[in-house]
Design a protein around this motif. Sequence first.
Motif, PDB file in Angstrom:
ATOM      1  N   LYS A  26      46.624  37.992  38.360  1.00 12.29           N
ATOM      2  CA  LYS A  26      45.655  37.933  39.473  1.00 12.29           C
ATOM      3  C   LYS A  26      44.412  38.300  39.104  1.00 12.29           C
ATOM      4  O   LYS A  26      44.136  39.248  38.183  1.00 12.29           O
ATOM      5  CB  LYS A  26      46.025  39.069  40.599  1.00 12.29           C
ATOM      6  N   THR A  27      43.490  37.378  39.034  1.00 11.81           N
ATOM      7  CA  THR A  27      41.972  37.435  38.452  1.00 11.81           C
ATOM      8  C   THR A  27      41.263  37.891  39.796  1.00 11.81           C
ATOM      9  O   THR A  27      41.215  37.186  40.852  1.00 11.81           O
ATOM     10  CB  THR A  27      41.576  36.022  38.157  1.00 11.81           C
ATOM     11  N   ILE A  28      40.336  39.039  39.572  1.00  9.14           N
ATOM     12  CA  ILE A  28      39.693  39.429  40.485  1.00  9.14           C
ATOM     13  C   ILE A  28      38.117  39.013  39.972  1.00  9.14           C
ATOM     14  O   ILE A  28      37.667  39.506  39.018  1.00  9.14           O
ATOM     15  CB  ILE A  28      39.972  40.994  40.809  1.00  9.14           C
ATOM     16  N   VAL A  29      37.473  38.497  40.816  1.00  4.31           N
ATOM     17  CA  VAL A  29      36.167  38.111  40.505  1.00  4.31           C
ATOM     18  C   VAL A  29      35.130  38.669  41.428  1.00  4.31           C
ATOM     19  O   VAL A  29      35.341  38.717  42.819  1.00  4.31           O
ATOM     20  CB  VAL A  29      35.695  36.775  40.452  1.00  4.31           C
ATOM     21  N   LYS A  30      34.183  39.648  41.064  1.00  2.00           N
ATOM     22  CA  LYS A  30      33.309  40.265  41.948  1.00  2.00           C
ATOM     23  C   LYS A  30      31.854  39.850  42.093  1.00  2.00           C
ATOM     24  O   LYS A  30      31.412  39.574  40.921  1.00  2.00           O
ATOM     25  CB  LYS A  30      33.178  41.662  41.762  1.00  2.00           C
TER      26      LYS A  30
END
Length: 98
Positions: A26-30
């Motif tokens: 899971k890639t989290i992009v803020k």
Amino acid sequence: MKKLILSAAIILGSFSTFAQTSVATKTIVKAQTTEEKYTEIKLEEVPSSVMLAIKTANPEAVIEKAYINEKKEYKLDIKVGDQKSTVYTDATGNLTKK
């Protein structure tokens, strides 16, 4: 019959060698946005170069409100006819995009 069972065993055995376990990542992009803060100023405080640039771009434009930020950039709420718009300029009157 033996050949059929042997063939089925070989085929099924080959499927298991290609089976792989995959790990789901899971890639989290803020996304960080910085909203520039403008403070409202009186129309008399707007530099003449900014006023001239607006009048040159559209002589029918009426500046309703003016704002300034700490970078000395201006946000102007203008009205042309019954259409309202927001225009951004720098201190010398050059139009900028926001």
